[in-house]
Design an enzyme around this catalytic site. Structure first.
Site, mmCIF file in Angstrom:
data_model
loop_
_atom_site.group_PDB
_atom_site.id
_atom_site.type_symbol
_atom_site.label_atom_id
_atom_site.label_comp_id
_atom_site.label_asym_id
_atom_site.label_seq_id
_atom_site.Cartn_x
_atom_site.Cartn_y
_atom_site.Cartn_z
ATOM 1 N N LYS A 252 3.028 9.650 17.509
ATOM 2 C CA LYS A 252 1.782 10.345 18.181
ATOM 3 C C LYS A 252 0.754 9.367 18.991
ATOM 4 O O LYS A 252 0.376 9.767 20.012
ATOM 5 C CB LYS A 252 0.732 10.908 16.795
ATOM 6 C CG LYS A 252 0.853 12.394 16.697
ATOM 7 C CD LYS A 252 -0.255 12.564 15.635
ATOM 8 C CE LYS A 252 0.357 12.064 14.313
ATOM 9 N NZ LYS A 252 -0.984 11.727 13.534
ATOM 10 N N HIS B 197 -6.589 -14.419 19.396
ATOM 11 C CA HIS B 197 -5.391 -13.538 19.696
ATOM 12 C C HIS B 197 -5.187 -12.894 21.032
ATOM 13 O O HIS B 197 -5.470 -12.037 21.298
ATOM 14 C CB HIS B 197 -5.259 -12.513 18.524
ATOM 15 C CG HIS B 197 -5.502 -12.935 17.371
ATOM 16 N ND1 HIS B 197 -4.273 -12.960 16.477
ATOM 17 C CD2 HIS B 197 -6.328 -13.192 16.216
ATOM 18 C CE1 HIS B 197 -4.298 -13.405 15.391
ATOM 19 N NE2 HIS B 197 -5.710 -13.538 15.323
ATOM 20 N N GLN C 65 7.765 25.599 13.432
ATOM 21 C CA GLN C 65 7.208 26.946 13.437
ATOM 22 C C GLN C 65 6.279 26.821 12.017
ATOM 23 O O GLN C 65 5.337 27.416 12.270
ATOM 24 C CB GLN C 65 8.428 28.157 12.935
ATOM 25 C CG GLN C 65 9.200 28.155 14.509
ATOM 26 C CD GLN C 65 10.144 29.225 13.917
ATOM 27 O OE1 GLN C 65 10.028 30.343 13.315
ATOM 28 N NE2 GLN C 65 11.409 29.301 14.624
ATOM 29 N N GLU D 4 -2.506 -11.984 22.415
ATOM 30 C CA GLU D 4 -1.598 -10.877 22.537
ATOM 31 C C GLU D 4 -2.456 -9.413 22.665
ATOM 32 O O GLU D 4 -1.736 -8.589 23.182
ATOM 33 C CB GLU D 4 -0.629 -10.823 21.085
ATOM 34 C CG GLU D 4 -1.281 -10.436 19.958
ATOM 35 C CD GLU D 4 -2.040 -11.713 19.096
ATOM 36 O OE1 GLU D 4 -2.300 -12.769 19.903
ATOM 37 O OE2 GLU D 4 -2.148 -11.424 18.239
ATOM 38 N N LYS E 196 12.643 25.694 13.018
ATOM 39 C CA LYS E 196 11.886 26.227 11.816
ATOM 40 C C LYS E 196 10.940 25.392 11.275
ATOM 41 O O LYS E 196 9.592 25.682 11.202
ATOM 42 C CB LYS E 196 12.855 26.469 10.754
ATOM 43 C CG LYS E 196 12.385 27.401 9.646
ATOM 44 C CD LYS E 196 12.056 28.660 10.110
ATOM 45 C CE LYS E 196 12.931 29.932 9.947
ATOM 46 N NZ LYS E 196 12.743 31.147 10.679
ATOM 47 N N MET F 232 -2.189 -22.258 15.225
ATOM 48 C CA MET F 232 -2.611 -23.371 15.941
ATOM 49 C C MET F 232 -3.128 -24.413 14.896
ATOM 50 O O MET F 232 -2.921 -25.432 14.786
ATOM 51 C CB MET F 232 -3.939 -23.080 16.421
ATOM 52 C CG MET F 232 -4.774 -23.925 16.932
ATOM 53 S SD MET F 232 -6.303 -23.423 17.826
ATOM 54 C CE MET F 232 -7.459 -24.952 17.465
ATOM 55 N N CYS G 255 -3.722 -18.594 16.172
ATOM 56 C CA CYS G 255 -4.582 -18.642 15.274
ATOM 57 C C CYS G 255 -4.177 -19.430 14.007
ATOM 58 O O CYS G 255 -4.266 -20.742 14.018
ATOM 59 C CB CYS G 255 -4.684 -16.957 14.662
ATOM 60 S SG CYS G 255 -6.382 -17.144 13.818
ATOM 61 N N ASP H 35 -2.519 1.771 16.467
ATOM 62 C CA ASP H 35 -2.361 2.591 17.693
ATOM 63 C C ASP H 35 -3.425 2.514 18.744
ATOM 64 O O ASP H 35 -3.135 2.646 19.908
ATOM 65 C CB ASP H 35 -2.571 4.183 17.143
ATOM 66 C CG ASP H 35 -1.366 4.804 16.540
ATOM 67 O OD1 ASP H 35 -0.251 4.262 17.294
ATOM 68 O OD2 ASP H 35 -1.663 5.362 15.721
HETATM 69 N N1 GLN Z 1 -5.773 -17.451 7.712
HETATM 70 C C1 GLN Z 1 -6.422 -18.040 8.851
HETATM 71 C C2 GLN Z 1 -8.009 -17.914 9.009
HETATM 72 O O1 GLN Z 1 -8.459 -17.135 8.367
HETATM 73 C C3 GLN Z 1 -5.843 -17.685 10.226
HETATM 74 C C4 GLN Z 1 -6.115 -16.262 10.389
HETATM 75 C C5 GLN Z 1 -5.293 -15.442 11.488
HETATM 76 O O2 GLN Z 1 -4.270 -16.057 11.814
HETATM 77 N N2 GLN Z 1 -5.733 -14.420 11.941
HETATM 78 O O3 GLN Z 1 -8.624 -18.700 9.719
#
Ligand code: GLN
Length: 575
Positions: free
Chosen positions: A45, A547, A219, A549, A216, A411, A408, A99
């Protein structure tokens, strides 16, 4: 036009499309499309909603997409990624359903806090109002108090866009979904006729023995919907193959929709084919017909044609290892997988992602598990499990000159690795894993952040705060060092990225680490929080506290993912 053109230029969020004025058919208020599901869950969806959003944009309209989830959690922030997939964070710091990631990736419209709500949130707001006495002593009931709260939520920002697409989570008939269905029914009645339509997504199972697609269950699902007062205008039917004319007519007849509003949604090779495929099946036309918007503006689908071409005609392949904890459930890293695909599209290669469970080499040599990959990515995560494996993955990538992207936690692990193996801090660790404080001695290179600056104000947190929403969340600026690798990759020194974490690398160790080649190349504007680290003499080794991404789109790949995949492509050519 690739990557320079943003779809946002065509249809900026928060503004009506230009065609509205000359055409005058759309009023100042949004038209609403309510998207519901039936028969089974997981029919896509979210994807269908996102693709419809993209198609309406392609016709010049502005859109916003919204998700209403019937579960009782206040937000998905505290739900396990195993249960719920990734938590998608918005610029304004909301922890939302994945989503919303689809919505952003397909429309380029940045999601907001007000685009995601759960029953838990609605009930908690209603109860808070009741405690405050806002209802003046009245008896609080699902109808009208809960439904009114839902209706208020749906209408937020209704004067900002041409179309508001609201997806209701779950399937029709779920007990917990009832207040939402009732609310959208009422909402459509409150609005002038023709300003709300209902799109219902169902499944046509294929019975191999008789070689038939069965109508069905659809329906029955529509019957269920109609029994609560909602008549669908458009039926989107997932099926393995095309819908034969006979079945289409049967569905139209029994479900009381027009035959050309029965849209076949066949399985796709790639989700990014969805806009073109749905368009071919007539989805956007059916929706505009249901609103009686005629003649409909012609769509410009060139962005999606380019996207489909890039996804279907790669010129090579790279193998990327994602070394994480939630590797059994790919949805846990949904946006990362998508951002890598986008990076691949920008470089015209297919990115083959392989999920490697970090725990396997917690106490082993990682080489047999990581050799042969063209790049290594360590994603975000929480808790100690698998972290020694992630640290080893960072070391492997650094020593073997393999491109490394640490996100995150990824790193933080790269910094701990460099502290231990380059800067002689053999007991370097993170306060996140220091469960027996005081007993285990270690050097907290990563510490629990309790105070930081957001815009012009200070945010403070205590150790024992509730788990929900206590992280550093949402968009923050960062300043990149001139001449650094990341400044080159981004093509600028001022960036804004989304965060979701409690712990932070300690600036105290900057000098010691920089001396050994781990450069702090991105900082918060006040210079107190490290946002990015990179290894100086390495083809591509970058760790980011945020992040990236979450902001990547197929038509606008994130610069870090684009360049990470380029680096992987270079490695693949060498081997
Ligand atoms: N656990 C780590 C923190 O809280 C990294 C969090 C994460 O990767 N989003 O800093």
């Amino acid at each position: 036009m690739w990557s320079d053109t943003s779809i946002l230029a065509v249809t900026a969020a928060g503004a009506h499309s230009e065609i509205e004025d000359e055409w005058g058919a759309l009023g100042p208020m949004a038209r609403f499309v309510f998207i519901t599901g039936g028969v089974v869950s997981s029919l896509g969806k979210g994807l269908a909603s996102a693709a419809l959003g993209a198609l309406l944009q392609a016709r010049g309209f502005s859109v916003r997409l919204r998700k209403l989830d019937p579960y009782l959690n206040v937000d998905p922030g505290t739900m396990s990624p195993f249960e719920h997939g990734e938590v998608f964070v918005t610029d304004d710091g909301a922890e939302t359903d994945l989503d919303l990631g689809h919505y952003e990736r397909f429309t380029g419209v940045a999601a907001r806090k007000s685009d995601s709500v759960s029953s838990g949130r609605i009930y908690s707001d209603v109860l808070e109002k009741e405690r405050r006495g806002d209802y003046l002593g009245k008896t609080i009931q699902v109808i009208p108090h809960v439904t009114n709260e839902i209706k208020d939520f749906i209408s937020i920002g209704e004067d900002e866009v041409d179309f508001m697409l609201c997806e209701i989570g779950g399937t029709v008939g779920d007990i917990e979904g009832l207040p939402f269905f009732e609310a959208i029914r009422q909402f459509s009645q409150d609005k002038p006729r023709g300003e709300c339509i209902f799109m219902h997504l169902t499944l046509l199972p294929y019975i191999a023995a008789s070689g038939e697609l069965k109508t069905k269950p659809t329906q029955h699902s529509v019957k269920e919907l109609r029994s609560i007062g909602i008549a669908p205008d458009v039926l989107v039917c997932r099926s393995e193959g095309p819908i034969p004319e006979k079945e289409r007519e049967k569905l139209a007849l029994f479900c009381n929709v027009r035959p050309d509003s029965v849209i076949a949604a066949q399985d796709l090779r790639s989700i990014y084919e969805a806009p073109l495929t749905y368009h071919r099946e007539g989805l956007d036309q059916a929706v505009l017909d249901a609103f009686q918007i005629s003649p409909a503006p012609k769509p410009d689908l060139s962005i999606w044609e380019d996207v489909a071409d890039r996804i279907n005609n790669p010129e090579g392949k790279v193998r990327v290892a994602i070394v994480g904890k939630y590797t059994q459930l790919e949805d846990a890293y949904k946006s990362i997988a998508e951002a890598l695909t986008h990076g691949g599209m920008a470089n015209r290669v297919k990115v083959k992602v392989e999920w490697v469970d970090a725990e396997i080499f917690d106490s082993e040599d990682p080489a047999p598990h990581l050799e042969g990959f063209h790049a290594i990515l360590v994603p975000g995560g929480f808790g100690e499990r698998g972290t020694e494996g992630k640290i080893k993955a960072a070391q492997f990538a650094r020593e073997r000159n393999i491109p490394y992207l640490g996100i995150c936690l990824g790193m933080q692990m790269a910094v701990i690795e460099a502290a231990r193996n380059l800067a002689d801090l053999s007991d370097a660790g993170s306060e996140e894993f220091d469960h027996e404080a005081g007993k285990k001695r270690f050097t907290p290179v990563v510490y629990h952040l309790k105070e930081w600056v957001q815009g012009n104000h200070k945010v403070e947190r205590k150790v024992g705060d509730d788990k929900g929403g206590t992280m550093r969340l949402g968009a923050y600026d960062a300043i990149l060092s001139e001449g650094s690798k990341v400044a080159e990759v981004y093509g600028t020194t001022n960036i804004e990225e989304r965060h979701r974490h409690r712990y932070e690398v300690d600036m105290k160790f900057r000098e010691a680490l920089e001396k050994k080649g781990l450069i702090f190349s991105g900082l918060s504007p006040d210079g107190r929080l490290p946002e990015i680290v990179e290894v100086k003499d390495h083809p591509w080794f970058i760790g980011v506290q945020f992040h990236p991404e979450l902001k990547s789109k197929p038509f606008e790949p994130h610069p870090l993912f684009k360049d990470f995949v380029r680096a992987a492509k270079d490695v693949s050519r060498l081997v």
